[in-house]
Design an enzyme around this catalytic site. Sequence first.
Site, PDB file in Angstrom:
ATOM      1  N   PHE A 121      48.980  35.129  34.165  1.00  0.00           N
ATOM      2  CA  PHE A 121      47.629  35.305  33.624  1.00  0.00           C
ATOM      3  C   PHE A 121      47.405  36.771  33.283  1.00  0.00           C
ATOM      4  CE2 PHE A 121      43.064  36.091  33.852  1.00  0.00           C
ATOM      5  CZ  PHE A 121      42.601  35.112  32.990  1.00  0.00           C
ATOM      6  N   ASP A 206      51.394  44.107  35.240  1.00  0.00           N
ATOM      7  CA  ASP A 206      49.975  43.790  35.359  1.00  0.00           C
ATOM      8  C   ASP A 206      49.615  43.756  36.849  1.00  0.00           C
ATOM      9  OD1 ASP A 206      47.505  42.537  35.613  1.00  0.00           O
ATOM     10  OD2 ASP A 206      47.831  41.176  33.924  1.00  0.00           O
ATOM     11  N   LYS A 235      40.250  44.734  38.337  1.00  0.00           N
ATOM     12  CA  LYS A 235      39.549  44.099  39.462  1.00  0.00           C
ATOM     13  C   LYS A 235      39.083  45.029  40.601  1.00  0.00           C
ATOM     14  CE  LYS A 235      40.637  39.299  38.795  1.00  0.00           C
ATOM     15  NZ  LYS A 235      41.624  39.076  37.742  1.00  0.00           N
TER      16      LYS A 235
HETATM   17  C1  LIG Z   1      41.814  38.863  36.367  1.00  0.00           C
HETATM   18  C2  LIG Z   1      43.097  39.221  35.743  1.00  0.00           C
HETATM   19  C3  LIG Z   1      43.159  39.628  34.407  1.00  0.00           C
HETATM   20  C4  LIG Z   1      41.954  39.647  33.494  1.00  0.00           C
HETATM   21  O1  LIG Z   1      40.936  40.473  33.951  1.00  0.00           O
HETATM   22  P1  LIG Z   1      39.453  40.311  33.354  1.00  0.00           P
HETATM   23  O2  LIG Z   1      38.718  41.488  33.935  1.00  0.00           O
HETATM   24  O3  LIG Z   1      38.933  38.994  33.803  1.00  0.00           O
HETATM   25  O4  LIG Z   1      39.558  40.394  31.882  1.00  0.00           O
HETATM   26  C5  LIG Z   1      44.391  39.984  33.900  1.00  0.00           C
HETATM   27  N1  LIG Z   1      45.504  39.954  34.666  1.00  0.00           N
HETATM   28  C6  LIG Z   1      45.469  39.581  35.956  1.00  0.00           C
HETATM   29  C7  LIG Z   1      46.725  39.589  36.759  1.00  0.00           C
HETATM   30  C8  LIG Z   1      44.264  39.187  36.532  1.00  0.00           C
HETATM   31  O5  LIG Z   1      44.241  38.773  37.810  1.00  0.00           O
END
Ligand SMILES: *Cc1c(COP(=O)(O)O)cnc(C)c1O
Length: 388
Positions: A121, A206, A235
């Site tokens: 994700f 990420d 986050k």
């Molecule tokens: C939550 C998340 C995102 C996206 O972040 P948003 O602030 O919701 O756009 C991208 N990568 C990872 C691994 C995430 O947990």
Amino acid sequence: MPNYGIPPIALTVGSGCEVYDADGRQYLDLIAGIAVSSLGHGHPALVNAVVRQATTLAHTSNLFVHEREIQLAERLIGLLGGDAKVFFANSGTEANEAALKLVKRAASPGRHYFVAADKGFHGRSLGALALTGKDVIREPFGPYGMDVRFVPHGDLEALTEAVDEHCVAVFVEPTQGEAGVVPAPEGYLAGVRALCDRTGAAFVLDEIQSGIGRTGHWFAHQAEEVRPDVLTLAKGLGGGLPIGACVGFGRFADAFDKGDHGSTFGGNPVACAAALAVIDTIEDQDLLEHVRAMGGVLAEHLERIDHPLLAGQRGSGLWRALELTGPHAAHVQEQAAVRGFLVNAVAPDAVRIAPPLVITPEELAVFIEALPTILDAAEAAATKEPQP
Ligand SMILES: *Cc1c(COP(=O)(O)O)cnc(C)c1O
């Protein structure tokens, strides 16, 4: 709009690891707004930093520089070590959009495809979504005009097969959060590093969910002593204020030319002040050590629970999933809420636990004690009304 369905609880007030709903019911917050509220709710360091900054200067845009974003970039680079530069955005998906443009800018002309992980994700905007391996959320919005190839998470052999000298970049998470807190095998990140060195593909890591102390390290990759080329954060960084960051190392620090990218709100002084308060508090209160200790206690107790619904647990630090024996996560989430605990049914058979990093041993003990009863109730609910 109906995209979130109808959330079951309306939260109104929070203090520390406790939150209250509109009917005055109290909950222990074990999800922290999806691994975001790292200092819990209403932490004085964060509140004071935000109030002070909002009173002093709340916004400049990127037409002007301000002190907080310089300080925050320097703090992040200090924690990461080495030769790096930072672009600030407002969210995770924007941090990944910046990373995507950065690696495209840095790539030689013959490179034309990306590799990412199944079930990964990276966000909901179109670039990040193209790299997202969850078919149900990606497929309805394609095609994307990007050649993205997906390989199984943590499978170095499959990755090696997929990446050659025509690959622009590899996008991975150290542990897949939205897939259910699924770690890659030990040594995977080092393997990705070596593969990217060999082929010249950029290594984008990420750490939007894993970064800023969640795993008991500032960044998950530091546990493996591996450095990516590009790192994305969001986050937990702002402790609840919206901020994202894209960090470029080495030649990726300077790959953007003037005018290549921008954001009106990115690097906003209030969000940067919040992030500085988060980093200072983690450091001053030795929260990395605390997260490792609390995570250890949680894991140990979860391993000891013998229940027909519970198959085990996985994750690191204060970022765990209860692995269930069947698709009962929604029942567990519901029965936990009835008993005053907020957890997250992240997958049909996995319940995510990601409390504020400041959670106390006493608070954790209350949840651990209640868990068998929650599982019993979830089991009863599942028997009464099997899930589709
Ligand atoms: C939550 C998340 C995102 C996206 O972040 P948003 O602030 O919701 O756009 C991208 N990568 C990872 C691994 C995430 O947990």
